[in-house]
Design a protein around this motif. Structure first.
Motif, PDB file in Angstrom:
ATOM      1  N   SER A 175       0.841  -1.199   0.000  1.00 24.73           N
ATOM      2  CA  SER A 175       0.000   0.000   0.000  1.00 24.73           C
ATOM      3  C   SER A 175       0.874   1.246   0.000  1.00 24.73           C
ATOM      4  CB  SER A 175      -0.897   0.007   1.235  1.00 24.73           C
ATOM      5  OG  SER A 175      -0.113   0.174   2.412  1.00 24.73           O
ATOM      6  N   PHE A 176       0.251   2.381  -0.285  1.00 29.24           N
ATOM      7  CA  PHE A 176       0.966   3.656  -0.191  1.00 29.24           C
ATOM      8  C   PHE A 176       1.513   3.846   1.220  1.00 29.24           C
ATOM      9  CE2 PHE A 176      -1.273   6.272  -3.784  1.00 29.24           C
ATOM     10  CZ  PHE A 176      -0.816   5.352  -4.717  1.00 29.24           C
ATOM     11  N   ALA A 177       0.720   3.474   2.216  1.00 27.85           N
ATOM     12  CA  ALA A 177       1.143   3.666   3.605  1.00 27.85           C
ATOM     13  C   ALA A 177       2.427   2.906   3.907  1.00 27.85           C
ATOM     14  CB  ALA A 177       0.024   3.218   4.547  1.00 27.85           C
ATOM     15  N   GLU A 178       2.528   1.706   3.399  1.00 25.23           N
ATOM     16  CA  GLU A 178       3.715   0.891   3.663  1.00 25.23           C
ATOM     17  C   GLU A 178       4.957   1.451   2.979  1.00 25.23           C
ATOM     18  OE1 GLU A 178       2.216  -3.656   4.004  1.00 25.23           O
ATOM     19  OE2 GLU A 178       1.592  -2.621   2.172  1.00 25.23           O
ATOM     20  N   LEU A 179       4.778   2.046   1.814  1.00 27.03           N
ATOM     21  CA  LEU A 179       5.917   2.511   1.028  1.00 27.03           C
ATOM     22  C   LEU A 179       6.302   3.959   1.296  1.00 27.03           C
ATOM     23  CD1 LEU A 179       5.011   0.895  -2.408  1.00 27.03           C
ATOM     24  CD2 LEU A 179       6.860   0.187  -0.862  1.00 27.03           C
ATOM     25  N   ALA A 180       5.425   4.709   1.943  1.00 21.41           N
ATOM     26  CA  ALA A 180       5.654   6.149   2.092  1.00 21.41           C
ATOM     27  C   ALA A 180       6.988   6.492   2.756  1.00 21.41           C
ATOM     28  CB  ALA A 180       4.494   6.790   2.855  1.00 21.41           C
ATOM     29  N   PRO A 181       7.366   5.862   3.884  1.00 18.18           N
ATOM     30  CA  PRO A 181       8.641   6.257   4.514  1.00 18.18           C
ATOM     31  C   PRO A 181       9.844   6.089   3.593  1.00 18.18           C
ATOM     32  CG  PRO A 181       7.309   4.959   6.027  1.00 18.18           C
ATOM     33  CD  PRO A 181       6.652   4.852   4.691  1.00 18.18           C
ATOM     34  N   LYS A 182       9.896   4.965   2.857  1.00 19.29           N
ATOM     35  CA  LYS A 182      11.034   4.744   1.971  1.00 19.29           C
ATOM     36  C   LYS A 182      10.944   5.634   0.731  1.00 19.29           C
ATOM     37  CE  LYS A 182      13.998   1.021   0.352  1.00 19.29           C
ATOM     38  NZ  LYS A 182      14.239  -0.443   0.447  1.00 19.29           N
ATOM     39  N   ALA A 183       9.723   5.850   0.249  1.00 13.85           N
ATOM     40  CA  ALA A 183       9.548   6.696  -0.929  1.00 13.85           C
ATOM     41  C   ALA A 183      10.009   8.118  -0.661  1.00 13.85           C
ATOM     42  CB  ALA A 183       8.082   6.691  -1.362  1.00 13.85           C
ATOM     43  N   ALA A 184       9.886   8.550   0.579  1.00 13.29           N
ATOM     44  CA  ALA A 184      10.312   9.905   0.929  1.00 13.29           C
ATOM     45  C   ALA A 184      11.808  10.099   0.748  1.00 13.29           C
ATOM     46  CB  ALA A 184       9.921  10.220   2.374  1.00 13.29           C
ATOM     47  N   LEU A 185      12.570   9.006   0.703  1.00 15.60           N
ATOM     48  CA  LEU A 185      14.016   9.077   0.537  1.00 15.60           C
ATOM     49  C   LEU A 185      14.447   8.965  -0.923  1.00 15.60           C
ATOM     50  CD1 LEU A 185      14.987   6.721   3.492  1.00 15.60           C
ATOM     51  CD2 LEU A 185      14.843   9.220   3.511  1.00 15.60           C
ATOM     52  N   MET A 186      13.517   8.693  -1.815  1.00 16.21           N
ATOM     53  CA  MET A 186      13.850   8.509  -3.218  1.00 16.21           C
ATOM     54  C   MET A 186      14.086   9.860  -3.899  1.00 16.21           C
ATOM     55  SD  MET A 186      13.839   5.248  -3.654  1.00 16.21           S
ATOM     56  CE  MET A 186      14.409   5.106  -1.956  1.00 16.21           C
ATOM     57  N   PRO A 187      14.960   9.893  -4.891  1.00 12.66           N
ATOM     58  CA  PRO A 187      15.152  11.139  -5.642  1.00 12.66           C
ATOM     59  C   PRO A 187      13.911  11.459  -6.469  1.00 12.66           C
ATOM     60  CG  PRO A 187      16.344   9.350  -6.683  1.00 12.66           C
ATOM     61  CD  PRO A 187      15.834   8.809  -5.380  1.00 12.66           C
ATOM     62  N   VAL A 188      13.628  12.740  -6.561  1.00 17.59           N
ATOM     63  CA  VAL A 188      12.498  13.154  -7.394  1.00 17.59           C
ATOM     64  C   VAL A 188      12.917  13.044  -8.853  1.00 17.59           C
ATOM     65  CG1 VAL A 188      10.933  15.036  -7.970  1.00 17.59           C
ATOM     66  CG2 VAL A 188      11.700  14.724  -5.616  1.00 17.59           C
ATOM     67  N   PRO A 189      12.123  12.414  -9.690  1.00 18.29           N
ATOM     68  CA  PRO A 189      12.509  12.282 -11.099  1.00 18.29           C
ATOM     69  C   PRO A 189      12.642  13.638 -11.770  1.00 18.29           C
ATOM     70  CG  PRO A 189      10.216  11.636 -10.777  1.00 18.29           C
ATOM     71  CD  PRO A 189      10.808  11.797  -9.413  1.00 18.29           C
ATOM     72  N   ALA A 190      13.648  13.770 -12.612  1.00 16.10           N
ATOM     73  CA  ALA A 190      13.864  15.037 -13.316  1.00 16.10           C
ATOM     74  C   ALA A 190      12.733  15.314 -14.293  1.00 16.10           C
ATOM     75  CB  ALA A 190      15.201  15.005 -14.050  1.00 16.10           C
ATOM     76  N   GLU A 191      12.158  14.252 -14.851  1.00 10.46           N
ATOM     77  CA  GLU A 191      11.036  14.391 -15.767  1.00 10.46           C
ATOM     78  C   GLU A 191       9.998  13.333 -15.422  1.00 10.46           C
ATOM     79  OE1 GLU A 191      12.270  14.137 -19.795  1.00 10.46           O
ATOM     80  OE2 GLU A 191      13.647  15.846 -19.685  1.00 10.46           O
ATOM     81  N   VAL A 192       8.768  13.661 -15.666  1.00  2.19           N
ATOM     82  CA  VAL A 192       7.696  12.689 -15.464  1.00  2.19           C
ATOM     83  C   VAL A 192       6.857  12.618 -16.731  1.00  2.19           C
ATOM     84  CG1 VAL A 192       7.554  12.923 -12.959  1.00  2.19           C
ATOM     85  CG2 VAL A 192       6.218  14.460 -14.406  1.00  2.19           C
ATOM     86  N   ARG A 193       6.361  11.434 -16.995  1.00  2.00           N
ATOM     87  CA  ARG A 193       5.484  11.238 -18.151  1.00  2.00           C
ATOM     88  C   ARG A 193       4.032  11.243 -17.654  1.00  2.00           C
ATOM     89  NH1 ARG A 193       6.129   8.981 -23.183  1.00  2.00           N
ATOM     90  NH2 ARG A 193       8.234   8.271 -22.647  1.00  2.00           N
ATOM     91  N   LEU A 194       3.254  12.155 -18.173  1.00  2.00           N
ATOM     92  CA  LEU A 194       1.850  12.228 -17.789  1.00  2.00           C
ATOM     93  C   LEU A 194       1.028  11.263 -18.644  1.00  2.00           C
ATOM     94  CD1 LEU A 194       1.414  16.091 -17.344  1.00  2.00           C
ATOM     95  CD2 LEU A 194       1.959  14.371 -15.612  1.00  2.00           C
ATOM     96  N   LYS A 195      -0.072  10.820 -18.111  1.00  2.00           N
ATOM     97  CA  LYS A 195      -0.924   9.877 -18.816  1.00  2.00           C
ATOM     98  C   LYS A 195      -1.470  10.479 -20.112  1.00  2.00           C
ATOM     99  CE  LYS A 195      -2.857   7.364 -14.828  1.00  2.00           C
ATOM    100  NZ  LYS A 195      -4.134   7.063 -14.126  1.00  2.00           N
ATOM    101  N   ASP A 196      -1.653   9.618 -21.080  1.00  2.00           N
ATOM    102  CA  ASP A 196      -2.416   9.999 -22.255  1.00  2.00           C
ATOM    103  C   ASP A 196      -3.885  10.113 -21.842  1.00  2.00           C
ATOM    104  OD1 ASP A 196      -2.357  10.061 -25.425  1.00  2.00           O
ATOM    105  OD2 ASP A 196      -4.144   8.932 -24.808  1.00  2.00           O
ATOM    106  N   PRO A 197      -4.609  11.077 -22.396  1.00  2.00           N
ATOM    107  CA  PRO A 197      -6.022  11.219 -22.006  1.00  2.00           C
ATOM    108  C   PRO A 197      -6.842   9.948 -22.139  1.00  2.00           C
ATOM    109  CG  PRO A 197      -5.307  13.152 -23.218  1.00  2.00           C
ATOM    110  CD  PRO A 197      -4.165  12.172 -23.272  1.00  2.00           C
ATOM    111  N   SER A 198      -6.457   9.054 -23.034  1.00  2.00           N
ATOM    112  CA  SER A 198      -7.201   7.800 -23.181  1.00  2.00           C
ATOM    113  C   SER A 198      -7.092   6.925 -21.940  1.00  2.00           C
ATOM    114  CB  SER A 198      -6.685   7.027 -24.401  1.00  2.00           C
ATOM    115  OG  SER A 198      -5.326   6.647 -24.217  1.00  2.00           O
ATOM    116  N   GLN A 199      -6.093   7.218 -21.082  1.00  2.00           N
ATOM    117  CA  GLN A 199      -5.893   6.430 -19.870  1.00  2.00           C
ATOM    118  C   GLN A 199      -6.559   7.057 -18.643  1.00  2.00           C
ATOM    119  OE1 GLN A 199      -1.500   6.733 -20.280  1.00  2.00           O
ATOM    120  NE2 GLN A 199      -1.510   4.490 -20.257  1.00  2.00           N
ATOM    121  N   TRP A 200      -7.140   8.218 -18.799  1.00  2.00           N
ATOM    122  CA  TRP A 200      -7.717   8.902 -17.642  1.00  2.00           C
ATOM    123  C   TRP A 200      -8.845   8.089 -17.014  1.00  2.00           C
ATOM    124  CZ3 TRP A 200      -8.121  14.474 -20.074  1.00  2.00           C
ATOM    125  CH2 TRP A 200      -6.850  15.074 -20.048  1.00  2.00           C
ATOM    126  N   ARG A 201      -8.757   7.995 -15.724  1.00  2.00           N
ATOM    127  CA  ARG A 201      -9.780   7.281 -14.956  1.00  2.00           C
ATOM    128  C   ARG A 201     -10.656   8.250 -14.169  1.00  2.00           C
ATOM    129  NH1 ARG A 201      -8.278   3.639  -9.671  1.00  2.00           N
ATOM    130  NH2 ARG A 201     -10.415   3.133  -9.005  1.00  2.00           N
TER     131      ARG A 201
END
Length: 731
Positions: A175-201
């Protein structure tokens, strides 16, 4: 204060702004809260002073808390902002929460205003948030995936996120809760790929429930008026009965005799009565004797101001807002000339929750609770009033029971009054300062009164060959920090919007403006200038169509070849309303279209007139606001805007007698009642244009659509508002 305000117009083209890539140019960085296990994805983290360190946090319980740059006064921007984050984060909707962000202009600045000051207004919230909150969600998602990959010792390829759960194809999940502490230590990606509108939920999902729907329908939503603090006192202020008057002196003897009254203190805007209860404060104010200095007060009434405005319709020296060709010559040579004058009264905002704020000094900080529509400015003004540095002011951004423009004031009125009162009593207790309905109704900040004169010439084929439009009314921006860049060559942009950018193809045209000095405080009101310009132009277009012997819809469409989005909403509304087919017996239809804040709205109103009473039975509305982030919110805002605008045009008016406002509550300022609300159908144009706002654009077309329907039913043109000032019984 001037340095903290935006140096770009309030309502630039959002399409051009978004396409410029200015949003994406802000670097993604990270603020880390490792001890609490909260993941924070933020923009511009090099400027993160204050308690809010980012756009979103993920807590140990899995809750995703979004810190919104734009406050929610009922328009649904909290739900919209959460939608953007949840979409790219792939969170479960039940995880989402929203708080009001503040204290960091670089992080929360309104990007449609230039990005240097935080503020909500001009229907810019979605446009300002659309890319950056999606980027924040996508960055947080990438960091969760990276944390999962390192925890499980697997590549990131193949790891998916869905409904708040991170999964590996070989069966591992967290879950997000389980991963949050470790995720806080990860580097922020320099670039992110946003979803294509066809994938929007979530984006575009018509079934997505608003985050505040349960709290508001159950009565558990907390507003400023609900704030309770230990030892808190309540204050009300005796304001001058005429605008511009000041306190000459006061006798508080009788007020102090009222049980529960604690203090009576003078503040810059009047005299505050502070008591243990609201009732005691009100009774103390009733007993208070104040002498007012009225030598600089506005003493003219509505009749005198109307006479002045009418004289200006014929006066030289108007400031030119738009001039193309030679309108005077074109009209002089026309086969037929049509002229009409329109009168619009002052209007109150009349929000459900009157003005209020809470202030206290606590642990060396000044805390202020309120509907902080412009937090940076209010933080500065609160600090100035308290005699401290802005960094020592803590804001609590509350959900607000309506605003319609009233809570965006450059002097911070109720915020300043609450802080001034708390300081005047020596900070001995928290102070909740309240304005009653009467305080609010009589307290100014109205939609200005306006007069319009339109004149147009038609050629032998019924085409408009010349157009002359003069507007007379107070400048909202004069005397404010915005004047320097939004008042150009004597033209207040908010007075002429909707008129100076008239979309119809007219070869010779002039729009000009007189802005008289009047001592009645005015302010933007839901949809601002288009509340009167759309009525005048669209009602007049109908008059011209009648004079040309043409169908009102066809007449408009013939002049909109260069404006496909105007045409599209007109055609959609007309089609769904059955335009061109006979209306039900005893009814008539009227149509209107208006663009405001980058959104395009057309409405067809179906009305009947019986015994002089106008009844609006049905309204068909078509709206093009670009990408429809929350279709249900869009529909709600169109419905609400129609009801808001309809009440105003039917019966809303603020009048003055010798400078004193005559209305005090809803008995004198009636609003639309539930039984008067028409059936409303909202149709959203499918679009991939950048999203624009919906909080205001539903208001402008309803007035002229109804007026045009009334004219079709009775032959009478309504040129003086509200409708209640007109005798339709003999029509």
């Amino acid at each position: 204060m001037l340095a903290t305000l935006p140096r770009t117009p309030l309502r630039p083209s959002r399409r051009g702004f978004l396409k410029s890539g200015a949003l994406a140019a802000v670097g993604l960085t990270l603020g880390i809260h490792v001890p609490t296990g909260r993941l924070t994805s933020a923009l511009a983290a090099e400027a993160l002073p204050g308690p809010f360190h980012g756009y979103l946090t993920i807590g140990l319980d899995g809750t995703v808390t979004v810190r919104a740059a734009h406050m929610d006064m009922g328009q649904g921007i909290y739900t919209g902002t959460a939608t953007l984050v949840a979409e790219e984060l792939d969170a479960d909707w039940a995880q989402m929460r929203v708080e009001g962000g503040w204290g960091n202009p670089k992080l929360f600045g309104n990007l449609a205003w230039g990005g240097e000051i935080q503020g909500t207004g001009g229907s810019t919230g979605t446009a300002s948030s659309f890319l950056r909150y999606r980027q924040a969600g996508a960055a947080a998602r990438a960091m969760l995936i990276e944390a999962a990959a390192r925890t499980w010792g697997v590549p990131t390829d193949g790891i998916t996120v869905e409904s708040g759960v991170v999964r590996h194809p070989h069966g591992k999940q967290a879950s997000f809760a389980e991963l949050a502490p470790k995720a806080a230590l990860m580097p922020v990606p320099a670039e992110v790929r946003l979803k294509d509108p066809s994938q929007w939920r979530y984006i575009g999902n018509p079934d997505l429930r608003r985050l505040d729907s349960v709290a508001k329908t159950s009565g558990t939503q907390a507003f400023t008026i609900d704030v309770r603090l230990p030892g808190m006192l309540t204050a009300v202020v005796a304001h001058p009965p005429r605008f511009g008057a000041t306190v000459a002196g006061f006798d508080a003897t009788a007020a102090h005799a009222v049980k529960g009254v604690v203090d009576v203190v003078q503040i810059p805007t009047g005299v505050a009565v502070v008591a243990e209860t609201t009732w005691a404060a009100l009774k103390g104010r009733e007993a208070l004797a104040v002498t007012w200095d009225e030598h600089a007060a506005e003493t003219r009434g509505t009749a005198e101001l109307t006479e002045l405005y009418r004289s200006l319709l014929d006066a030289d020296g108007a400031a030119v807002a738009r001039a193309e060709g030679d309108a005077a010559a074109a009209i002089a040579g026309a086969a037929k000339v049509v002229t009409a004058d329109y009168e619009f009264p002052y209007l109150a905002h009349a929000a459900l929750e009157p003005l209020d704020a809470v202030a206290r000094r606590h642990l060396g900080k000044i805390e202020v609770w309120g509907g902080h529509q412009m937090p940076d400015l209010y933080q500065y003004l609160a600090a100035q009033t308290a005699g401290v540095e802005p960094k020592d002011v803590v804001l609590h951004v509350m959900m607000t029971g309506g605003g319609f423009g009233r809570r965006a004031v450059t002097d911070g009125d109720v915020i300043v009054e609450a802080v001034a009162t708390a300081r005047a009593i020596g900070w001995k207790a928290p102070v909740k300062l309240l304005w009653t309905r009467e305080d609010d109704m009589k307290g100014g900040r109205y939609r200005p009164m306006y007069l319009h004169r339109l004149e147009a010439g038609l050629d032998a084929e019924g085409r408009i060959v010349g157009w002359r439009h003069r507007i007379v009314g107070q400048s909202i921006l004069r005397g404010t920090p915005f004047e320097g860049f939004l008042v150009q060559n004597g033209v207040d942009a908010t007075s002429v919007e909707g008129a100076s950018n008239l979309p119809y193809a007219i070869p010779d045209l002039v729009v000009d403006l007189h802005s008289p000095d009047v001592g009645v405080p005015v302010l933007w009101w839901r949809a601002v200038g288009s509340t009167h310009t759309a009525y005048a132009t669209e009602a007049f277009i109908d008059e011209l169509a009648e004079a040309a012997g043409q169908d009102p819809l066809a007449f408009r469409l013939a002049m909109l070849e260069g404006h496909p989005r105007h045409r599209a909403v007109l055609e959609l509304a007309a089609e769904r309303a059955g335009w061109g087919t006979p209306p039900p017996e005893g009814r008539a239809r009227g149509i209107a279209v208006a663009e405001s804040f980058g959104s395009y709205v057309a409405q067809v109103a179906e009305v009947s007139v019986e015994g002089g009473t106008v009844r609006v039975h049905r309204v068909v509305c078509a709206v093009d606001c670009g990408v429809a982030v929350n279709p249900d919110v869009i529909k709600a805002q169109m419905e609400g805007g129609i009801g808001f605008g309809l009440g105003a045009i039917l019966k809303g008016q603020i009048t003055l007698d010798a400078g004193r406002v005559e209305q005090g509550n809803f008995d004198g300022y009636p609003v639309l009642t539930i039984d008067e609300m028409p059936a409303v159908e909202v149709h959203i144009v499918a679009s991939m244009e950048p999203p624009t706002g919906v909080g205001e654009p539903g208001v402008p077309p309803i007035g002229p659509a109804v007026a045009n329907a009334v004219a079709a039913a009775t032959g009478k043109r309504i040129r003086v508002l509200p409708f209640s000032r007109n005798d339709l019984a003999s029509a």
